[in-house]
Enzyme design. Structure first.
Site, mmCIF file in Angstrom:
data_model
loop_
_atom_site.group_PDB
_atom_site.id
_atom_site.type_symbol
_atom_site.label_atom_id
_atom_site.label_comp_id
_atom_site.label_asym_id
_atom_site.label_seq_id
_atom_site.Cartn_x
_atom_site.Cartn_y
_atom_site.Cartn_z
ATOM 1 N N ASP A 67 0.875 -1.175 0.000
ATOM 2 C CA ASP A 67 0.000 0.000 0.000
ATOM 3 C C ASP A 67 0.907 1.217 0.000
ATOM 4 O OD1 ASP A 67 -2.772 0.857 -0.013
ATOM 5 O OD2 ASP A 67 -2.314 1.843 1.876
ATOM 6 N N SER A 68 0.531 2.216 -0.779
ATOM 7 C CA SER A 68 1.435 3.360 -0.917
ATOM 8 C C SER A 68 0.653 4.650 -1.068
ATOM 9 C CB SER A 68 2.344 3.155 -2.136
ATOM 10 O OG SER A 68 1.567 2.975 -3.292
ATOM 11 N N PHE A 151 3.710 7.940 -13.004
ATOM 12 C CA PHE A 151 2.254 8.043 -12.879
ATOM 13 C C PHE A 151 1.931 8.866 -11.635
ATOM 14 C CE2 PHE A 151 1.193 5.263 -9.252
ATOM 15 C CZ PHE A 151 2.424 4.681 -9.040
ATOM 16 N N GLY A 152 0.631 9.070 -11.434
ATOM 17 C CA GLY A 152 0.140 9.694 -10.198
ATOM 18 C C GLY A 152 0.825 11.019 -9.870
ATOM 19 N N ASP A 154 3.926 11.696 -9.479
ATOM 20 C CA ASP A 154 5.335 11.823 -9.895
ATOM 21 C C ASP A 154 5.706 13.217 -10.417
ATOM 22 O OD1 ASP A 154 5.945 9.271 -9.122
ATOM 23 O OD2 ASP A 154 5.970 8.422 -11.134
ATOM 24 N N HIS A 179 10.324 4.321 -3.120
ATOM 25 C CA HIS A 179 9.730 3.693 -1.947
ATOM 26 C C HIS A 179 9.364 2.229 -2.243
ATOM 27 C CE1 HIS A 179 6.956 5.453 -4.694
ATOM 28 N NE2 HIS A 179 5.863 5.133 -4.049
ATOM 29 N N ARG A 180 8.751 1.972 -3.422
ATOM 30 C CA ARG A 180 8.319 0.619 -3.760
ATOM 31 C C ARG A 180 9.510 -0.278 -4.112
ATOM 32 N NH1 ARG A 180 3.903 2.242 -5.399
ATOM 33 N NH2 ARG A 180 4.832 3.175 -7.241
#
Ligand code: IMP
Length: 197
Positions: A67-68, A151-152, A154, A179-180
């Protein structure tokens, strides 16, 4: 070994498979399982455990969940676990560009710009045996969005150490510091230490 990944997103599956090279990553939709647990946790770790347990109960085999989101200091950590839904209250569906513009507008001229992407990730081996890591990518919210990659959020997270936004990095560059990426590599190390069959 084979691990299940608690997502319905094939892009995330490919990303994790690249990080866990040598291991096979399966997602529920591949075997016709509809998977959409309610992610109503207060923290990233709450949501990770909700997703991991929900899938573990279906497959009874090792499960990875993540979850991020983006946490902004000037907004006391918001949008945080609500990052995917930020600005979409009242059923208005915003594009990423609209969501980013809304966030920069909410922050207005606030000089406190520090923010970070956070990713929690777990490896669940049984409902009572699991490992959790949480990693970050630290940056600053920029004044105007920049870059077309990723994406998102960024395009609005600027990395002072690289003098670019996350959307201006290549995919390889992002995976090395994200992070991922960091959370996924930590989970890979745990998997390999356990040397499961
Ligand atoms: P989830 O982890 O799939 O629930 O995603 C949460 C949300 O956080 C995404 O929809 C994005 O809005 C945001 N997010 C998480 N990681 C990133 C990233 O690497 N870049 C940009 N936005 C991200």
């Amino acid at each position: 070994m084979t691990v299940w990944f608690a997502t319905s997103n094939p892009h995330k599956q490919q990303e994790l498979a690249a990080i866990l090279h040598g291991h096979s990553v399966k997602i529920p939709s591949e075997v016709g399982i509809a998977f959409a647990p309610e992610e109503n946790g207060v923290t990233f770790i709450d949501n990770v455990l909700i997703k991991a347990k929900a899938l573990y109960r279906l497959v009874h085999a090792p499960v990875i969940a993540d979850d991020s989101g983006l946490c902004v200091d000037a907004l006391n950590g918001r949008p945080g676990v609500h990052s995917a839904r930020y600005g979409s209250e009242h059923s208005v569906n915003l594009s990423s560009e609209e969501r980013n513009a809304l966030l920069l507008k909410e922050l207005a001229k606030n000089p406190l710009r520090t923010a970070r992407f956070v990713c929690a990730m777990s490896l669940m081996l049984s409902e009572d045996r699991f490992f959790i890591v949480q990693e970050t990518l630290e940056g600053e919210l920029c004044w105007t969005a920049s870059g077309t990659g990723g994406f998102g959020y960024d395009p609005i997270l600027y990395l002072p150490s690289m003098s670019r936004t996350v959307a201006e990095l290549s995919e390889v560059e992002k995976n090395l510091i994200s992070h991922r990426g960091k959370a996924g590599r930590a989970i890979r190390q745990i998997l390999e230490t356990l040397a499961l069959p």
